[in-house]
Design a protein around this motif. Structure first.
Motif, PDB file in Angstrom:
ATOM      1  N   VAL A  15       0.836  -1.208   0.000  1.00  0.00           N
ATOM      2  CA  VAL A  15       0.000   0.000   0.000  1.00  0.00           C
ATOM      3  C   VAL A  15       0.867   1.253   0.000  1.00  0.00           C
ATOM      4  N   LYS A  16       1.874   1.271   0.853  1.00  0.00           N
ATOM      5  CA  LYS A  16       2.759   2.435   0.936  1.00  0.00           C
ATOM      6  C   LYS A  16       3.498   2.657  -0.388  1.00  0.00           C
ATOM      7  N   LEU A  17       3.928   1.577  -1.003  1.00  0.00           N
ATOM      8  CA  LEU A  17       4.644   1.693  -2.275  1.00  0.00           C
ATOM      9  C   LEU A  17       3.735   2.256  -3.364  1.00  0.00           C
ATOM     10  N   CYS A  18       2.506   1.773  -3.422  1.00  0.00           N
ATOM     11  CA  CYS A  18       1.561   2.276  -4.433  1.00  0.00           C
ATOM     12  C   CYS A  18       1.252   3.757  -4.217  1.00  0.00           C
ATOM     13  N   GLU A  19       1.118   4.151  -2.958  1.00  0.00           N
ATOM     14  CA  GLU A  19       0.837   5.558  -2.665  1.00  0.00           C
ATOM     15  C   GLU A  19       2.034   6.437  -2.988  1.00  0.00           C
ATOM     16  N   ARG A  20       3.240   5.941  -2.694  1.00  0.00           N
ATOM     17  CA  ARG A  20       4.445   6.745  -2.960  1.00  0.00           C
ATOM     18  C   ARG A  20       4.660   6.922  -4.465  1.00  0.00           C
ATOM     19  N   LEU A  21       4.349   5.868  -5.238  1.00  0.00           N
ATOM     20  CA  LEU A  21       4.538   5.947  -6.691  1.00  0.00           C
ATOM     21  C   LEU A  21       3.315   6.492  -7.414  1.00  0.00           C
ATOM     22  N   CYS A  22       2.238   6.728  -6.668  1.00  0.00           N
ATOM     23  CA  CYS A  22       0.991   7.251  -7.251  1.00  0.00           C
ATOM     24  C   CYS A  22       0.485   6.339  -8.371  1.00  0.00           C
ATOM     25  N   LEU A  23       0.475   5.048  -8.094  1.00  0.00           N
ATOM     26  CA  LEU A  23       0.043   4.076  -9.098  1.00  0.00           C
ATOM     27  C   LEU A  23      -1.469   4.114  -9.276  1.00  0.00           C
ATOM     28  N   VAL A  24      -1.890   4.128 -10.532  1.00  0.00           N
ATOM     29  CA  VAL A  24      -3.317   4.089 -10.844  1.00  0.00           C
ATOM     30  C   VAL A  24      -3.847   2.658 -10.750  1.00  0.00           C
ATOM     31  N   GLY A  25      -3.035   1.711 -11.168  1.00  0.00           N
ATOM     32  CA  GLY A  25      -3.478   0.321 -11.165  1.00  0.00           C
ATOM     33  C   GLY A  25      -2.338  -0.640 -10.889  1.00  0.00           C
ATOM     34  N   LEU A  26      -2.701  -1.806 -10.375  1.00  0.00           N
ATOM     35  CA  LEU A  26      -1.737  -2.863 -10.095  1.00  0.00           C
ATOM     36  C   LEU A  26      -2.283  -4.130 -10.753  1.00  0.00           C
ATOM     37  N   VAL A  27      -1.610  -4.602 -11.799  1.00  0.00           N
ATOM     38  CA  VAL A  27      -2.090  -5.737 -12.592  1.00  0.00           C
ATOM     39  C   VAL A  27      -1.270  -6.972 -12.251  1.00  0.00           C
ATOM     40  N   PHE A  28      -1.965  -8.056 -11.933  1.00  0.00           N
ATOM     41  CA  PHE A  28      -1.319  -9.315 -11.594  1.00  0.00           C
ATOM     42  C   PHE A  28      -1.575 -10.332 -12.704  1.00  0.00           C
TER      43      PHE A  28
END
Length: 323
Positions: A15-28
């Protein structure tokens, strides 16, 4: 980090990494067994009110996912089917020997993949777990059927080679195996003190199951008697079905000769495990187009903030532009 090892601490770091990078989406890109873990990530993101959308793209080399309405084809399955068909087809076309009958026992993996390859190369015989279970076939009956075909091809048609395909769930789906596991489980529950060795277990089994138990390899017998799987049943250790069945067929043909029955005097069985080839095939045009389409759908879902969705395409019977 494997998805099966996810913990709250790791989820917090994600969660912290996504917020720091301002990611719109995370695709698995994940398989069926990993999809539940992706769902946990999506749920955690939703509870934490993280703006990043979690999207899954499902792939399965074995073709385990059967949802025709939503997922008509598994990403990677066609590529695995292609390379396995080529390898198994080359084995089927191998030159016959004039000195002995040579039969190839081939394993490609899952029953879905095995059946698909069989439809491509037309082997002599093909056994998959679902068919074995539906026909309620016993192991010895299957061995006799294979031997009868080999003998008939040799004496009546002058054919001295062939291919027998066997899926990985062959032994697991045998009616005798299910009955054996249930009986061993009952004995271990009701009479644990009486089962101190494989011989003790064999003596306590009914005659038909004891005969079947004796046919199994020593390590499989030991696992059934002393080990337990995650369902609490006697553990069925993974087996190389192609090797075991090939050995049983060769032994059965020898015994027929000793009894004076019609048989094949010079017989050789060659097991082939092609499972590993499915993990690194050259992508087929269908899989390339499917992967492109699924990636496009995943991108649209992620940019649209659709958290917890699985990308899918439909209408694959038509041209790729109409999917």
């Amino acid at each position: 980090m494997p998805l099966s090892r996810l913990s709250n601490r790791i989820l917090t770091q994600v969660v912290k990494l996504c917020e720091r990078l301002c990611l719109v989406g995370l695709v698995f890109l994940c398989g069926p067994s990993e999809l539940s873990e992706v769902a946990k990530i999506a749920e955690h993101f939703s509870k934490s009110q993280v703006p990043t959308a979690v999207v899954a793209v499902l792939h399965s080399l074995s073709g385990w996912v059967q949802l025709p309405e939503w997922i008509p084809a598994n990403l990677g399955f066609d590529s695995a089917r292609s390379v396995l068909s080529e390898a198994a087809g080359n084995i089927a076309l191998s030159k016959e020997s004039i000195q002995r009958d040579i039969y190839h026992f081939v394993a490609c993996g899952s029953p879905t993949l095995t059946l698909e390859v069989a439809m491509q190369i037309h082997p002599t015989l093909c056994f998959i777990g679902v068919d074995v279970a539906q026909r309620r076939l016993a192991l010895q009956a299957i061995i006799d059927e294979i031997c009868d075909v080999i003998v008939a091809r040799h004496h009546e048609h002058g054919l001295h080679s062939g291919v027998v395909m066997i899926s990985d769930d062959f032994f697991e789906q045998l009616v005798q195996m299910r009955a054996l596991r249930d009986e061993v489980h009952r004995l271990r529950t009701e009479r644990p003190a009486d089962i101190r060795s494989e011989e003790d277990a064999n003596m306590l089994l009914p005659d038909d199951l004891a005969e079947f138990f004796a046919l199994l390899p020593a390590d499989v017998r030991g696992a059934l008697v002393f080990r337990t799987d995650f369902n609490g049943l006697p553990m069925l250790k993974p087996q190389e079905a192609e090797r075991e069945v090939g050995n049983m067929v060769a032994r059965c043909l020898r015994e027929r000769g000793q009894r004076g029955e019609r048989t094949v005097e010079a017989f050789s069985q060659q097991p082939h495990s092609l499972r590993h080839l499915a993990w690194s095939p050259m992508p087929t045009p269908l899989d390339c187009l499917l992967g492109y389409a699924l990636g496009h759908v995943a991108g649209v879902l992620a940019t649209g903030g659709q958290n917890g969705y699985v990308a899918s395409v439909r209408g694959m019977a038509g041209p790729g532009t109409a999917w």
